[in-house]
Design a protein around this motif. Structure first.
Motif, PDB file in Angstrom:
ATOM      1  N   SER A   1       0.842  -1.194   0.000  1.00 44.09           N
ATOM      2  CA  SER A   1       0.000   0.000   0.000  1.00 44.09           C
ATOM      3  C   SER A   1       0.880   1.248   0.000  1.00 44.09           C
ATOM      4  CB  SER A   1      -0.879  -0.034   1.255  1.00 44.09           C
ATOM      5  OG  SER A   1      -1.662   1.110   1.357  1.00 44.09           O
ATOM      6  N   VAL A   2       0.559   2.221  -0.881  1.00 47.79           N
ATOM      7  CA  VAL A   2       1.396   3.407  -1.048  1.00 47.79           C
ATOM      8  C   VAL A   2       0.617   4.669  -0.672  1.00 47.79           C
ATOM      9  CG1 VAL A   2       2.826   4.723  -2.651  1.00 47.79           C
ATOM     10  CG2 VAL A   2       2.581   2.258  -2.951  1.00 47.79           C
ATOM     11  N   GLY A   3       1.132   5.448   0.269  1.00 47.14           N
ATOM     12  CA  GLY A   3       0.566   6.737   0.647  1.00 47.14           C
ATOM     13  C   GLY A   3       1.211   7.858  -0.164  1.00 47.14           C
ATOM     14  N   ALA A   4       0.526   9.004  -0.225  1.00 51.26           N
ATOM     15  CA  ALA A   4       1.007  10.142  -1.019  1.00 51.26           C
ATOM     16  C   ALA A   4       1.743  11.161  -0.150  1.00 51.26           C
ATOM     17  CB  ALA A   4      -0.168  10.823  -1.722  1.00 51.26           C
ATOM     18  N   THR A   5       2.916  11.595  -0.613  1.00 51.48           N
ATOM     19  CA  THR A   5       3.693  12.609   0.094  1.00 51.48           C
ATOM     20  C   THR A   5       3.962  13.799  -0.812  1.00 51.48           C
ATOM     21  OG1 THR A   5       5.815  11.648  -0.573  1.00 51.48           O
ATOM     22  CG2 THR A   5       4.875  10.897   1.522  1.00 51.48           C
ATOM     23  N   ALA A   6       4.457  14.873  -0.203  1.00 49.65           N
ATOM     24  CA  ALA A   6       4.885  16.064  -0.938  1.00 49.65           C
ATOM     25  C   ALA A   6       5.908  16.799  -0.096  1.00 49.65           C
ATOM     26  CB  ALA A   6       3.709  16.980  -1.244  1.00 49.65           C
ATOM     27  N   SER A   7       6.668  17.667  -0.727  1.00 47.82           N
ATOM     28  CA  SER A   7       7.608  18.516  -0.008  1.00 47.82           C
ATOM     29  C   SER A   7       6.939  19.860   0.280  1.00 47.82           C
ATOM     30  CB  SER A   7       8.881  18.733  -0.831  1.00 47.82           C
ATOM     31  OG  SER A   7       8.581  19.507  -1.976  1.00 47.82           O
ATOM     32  N   LYS A   8       7.473  20.586   1.244  1.00 51.21           N
ATOM     33  CA  LYS A   8       6.950  21.928   1.553  1.00 51.21           C
ATOM     34  C   LYS A   8       6.984  22.816   0.315  1.00 51.21           C
ATOM     35  CE  LYS A   8       8.395  22.442   6.345  1.00 51.21           C
ATOM     36  NZ  LYS A   8       9.224  23.250   7.236  1.00 51.21           N
TER      37      LYS A   8
ATOM     38  N   ALA B   1       5.237   7.738  -1.352  1.00 52.70           N
ATOM     39  CA  ALA B   1       5.920   8.220  -2.550  1.00 52.70           C
ATOM     40  C   ALA B   1       5.307   9.564  -2.938  1.00 52.70           C
ATOM     41  CB  ALA B   1       5.761   7.220  -3.687  1.00 52.70           C
ATOM     42  N   PRO B   2       6.006  10.377  -3.740  1.00 55.46           N
ATOM     43  CA  PRO B   2       5.433  11.649  -4.172  1.00 55.46           C
ATOM     44  C   PRO B   2       4.044  11.434  -4.778  1.00 55.46           C
ATOM     45  CG  PRO B   2       7.730  11.540  -4.794  1.00 55.46           C
ATOM     46  CD  PRO B   2       7.358  10.185  -4.270  1.00 55.46           C
ATOM     47  N   GLY B   3       3.081  12.285  -4.383  1.00 58.29           N
ATOM     48  CA  GLY B   3       1.703  12.088  -4.791  1.00 58.29           C
ATOM     49  C   GLY B   3       1.072  13.293  -5.456  1.00 58.29           C
ATOM     50  N   THR B   4       1.874  14.240  -5.919  1.00 54.88           N
ATOM     51  CA  THR B   4       1.331  15.417  -6.598  1.00 54.88           C
ATOM     52  C   THR B   4       2.336  15.925  -7.612  1.00 54.88           C
ATOM     53  OG1 THR B   4       0.315  17.588  -6.248  1.00 54.88           O
ATOM     54  CG2 THR B   4       2.166  17.038  -4.831  1.00 54.88           C
ATOM     55  N   GLU B   5       1.851  16.642  -8.609  1.00 56.69           N
ATOM     56  CA  GLU B   5       2.688  17.165  -9.699  1.00 56.69           C
ATOM     57  C   GLU B   5       3.492  16.076 -10.383  1.00 56.69           C
ATOM     58  OE1 GLU B   5       5.110  20.568  -8.990  1.00 56.69           O
ATOM     59  OE2 GLU B   5       3.416  21.829  -8.528  1.00 56.69           O
ATOM     60  N   LEU B   6       2.838  14.967 -10.711  1.00 53.24           N
ATOM     61  CA  LEU B   6       3.503  13.883 -11.412  1.00 53.24           C
ATOM     62  C   LEU B   6       3.163  13.944 -12.893  1.00 53.24           C
ATOM     63  CD1 LEU B   6       2.774  11.017  -8.892  1.00 53.24           C
ATOM     64  CD2 LEU B   6       4.866  12.342  -9.126  1.00 53.24           C
ATOM     65  N   SER B   7       4.103  13.559 -13.721  1.00 47.85           N
ATOM     66  CA  SER B   7       3.890  13.555 -15.162  1.00 47.85           C
ATOM     67  C   SER B   7       4.562  12.324 -15.749  1.00 47.85           C
ATOM     68  CB  SER B   7       4.485  14.803 -15.788  1.00 47.85           C
ATOM     69  OG  SER B   7       4.331  14.773 -17.183  1.00 47.85           O
ATOM     70  N   THR B   8       3.884  11.667 -16.672  1.00 43.87           N
ATOM     71  CA  THR B   8       4.478  10.488 -17.286  1.00 43.87           C
ATOM     72  C   THR B   8       4.925  10.782 -18.704  1.00 43.87           C
ATOM     73  OG1 THR B   8       2.350   9.720 -18.074  1.00 43.87           O
ATOM     74  CG2 THR B   8       3.118   8.891 -15.956  1.00 43.87           C
TER      75      THR B   8
ATOM     76  N   GLY C   1       7.345  23.279  10.918  1.00 48.36           N
ATOM     77  CA  GLY C   1       8.261  22.296  11.469  1.00 48.36           C
ATOM     78  C   GLY C   1       9.422  22.057  10.536  1.00 48.36           C
ATOM     79  N   GLY C   2      10.326  21.202  10.947  1.00 48.56           N
ATOM     80  CA  GLY C   2      11.530  20.952  10.185  1.00 48.56           C
ATOM     81  C   GLY C   2      11.419  19.868   9.134  1.00 48.56           C
ATOM     82  N   GLU C   3      10.254  19.261   9.002  1.00 50.47           N
ATOM     83  CA  GLU C   3      10.106  18.167   8.051  1.00 50.47           C
ATOM     84  C   GLU C   3      10.207  18.671   6.614  1.00 50.47           C
ATOM     85  OE1 GLU C   3       6.447  16.189   8.835  1.00 50.47           O
ATOM     86  OE2 GLU C   3       6.855  16.035  10.966  1.00 50.47           O
ATOM     87  N   ASP C   4      10.911  17.919   5.782  1.00 51.82           N
ATOM     88  CA  ASP C   4      11.001  18.267   4.365  1.00 51.82           C
ATOM     89  C   ASP C   4       9.827  17.688   3.588  1.00 51.82           C
ATOM     90  OD1 ASP C   4      13.331  19.756   4.564  1.00 51.82           O
ATOM     91  OD2 ASP C   4      14.582  17.980   4.389  1.00 51.82           O
ATOM     92  N   ASP C   5       9.478  16.419   3.840  1.00 51.72           N
ATOM     93  CA  ASP C   5       8.359  15.759   3.186  1.00 51.72           C
ATOM     94  C   ASP C   5       7.305  15.408   4.228  1.00 51.72           C
ATOM     95  OD1 ASP C   5       9.653  15.870   0.776  1.00 51.72           O
ATOM     96  OD2 ASP C   5      10.367  13.812   0.849  1.00 51.72           O
ATOM     97  N   PHE C   6       6.048  15.363   3.792  1.00 51.35           N
ATOM     98  CA  PHE C   6       4.968  15.011   4.704  1.00 51.35           C
ATOM     99  C   PHE C   6       3.867  14.316   3.925  1.00 51.35           C
ATOM    100  CE2 PHE C   6       4.235  19.156   2.982  1.00 51.35           C
ATOM    101  CZ  PHE C   6       2.891  19.191   2.696  1.00 51.35           C
ATOM    102  N   ILE C   7       2.996  13.599   4.626  1.00 54.37           N
ATOM    103  CA  ILE C   7       1.876  12.918   3.979  1.00 54.37           C
ATOM    104  C   ILE C   7       0.837  13.962   3.606  1.00 54.37           C
ATOM    105  CG2 ILE C   7       0.024  11.237   4.288  1.00 54.37           C
ATOM    106  CD1 ILE C   7       1.869   9.651   6.068  1.00 54.37           C
ATOM    107  N   LEU C   8       0.371  13.925   2.356  1.00 53.88           N
ATOM    108  CA  LEU C   8      -0.623  14.879   1.879  1.00 53.88           C
ATOM    109  C   LEU C   8      -1.943  14.704   2.619  1.00 53.88           C
ATOM    110  CD1 LEU C   8       0.227  14.742  -1.893  1.00 53.88           C
ATOM    111  CD2 LEU C   8       0.267  16.784  -0.464  1.00 53.88           C
ATOM    112  N   TYR C   9      -2.693  15.789   2.759  1.00 55.87           N
ATOM    113  CA  TYR C   9      -3.927  15.802   3.554  1.00 55.87           C
ATOM    114  C   TYR C   9      -4.952  14.788   3.076  1.00 55.87           C
ATOM    115  CZ  TYR C   9      -6.011  18.400  -0.290  1.00 55.87           C
ATOM    116  OH  TYR C   9      -6.466  18.765  -1.518  1.00 55.87           O
TER     117      TYR C   9
END
Length: 80
Positions: free
Chosen positions: A26-33, A73-80, A47-55
């Motif tokens: 199972s994969v959750g979505a993350t993003a950077s600040k 894994a990154p969950g936004t602004e993805l392009s194939t 906070g000091g976190e660079d990546d966090f789980i998206l809302y």
């Protein structure tokens, strides 16, 4: 199988079928600040976190108490 955790977050036990299958990854979505600030024009989390789980990303544990999502894994602004 590798399956999205879902978009039912941010509450506990929001990860659902088929992602809760014992044999799935199972994969959750993350993003950077910086990505959130650029994409949504809002400040990232404090906070000091660079990546966090998206809302919107679903979270565990499963209804049976299992650990899901297994990875993020990154969950936004993805392009194939």
């Amino acid at each position: 199988f590798i399956i999205s955790a879902g978009n039912s977050g941010p509450g506990h036990q929001t990860v659902g079928s088929p992602s809760v299958s014992r044999l799935s990854i199972s994969v959750g979505a993350t993003a950077s600040k910086q990505m959130v600030q650029r994409q949504y024009q809002i400040p990232g989390p404090v906070g000091g976190e660079d990546d966090f789980i998206l809302y919107f990303s679903s979270r565990g544990p499963t209804g049976a108490g299992g650990f899901k999502p297994n990875i993020t894994a990154p969950g936004t602004e993805l392009s194939t």
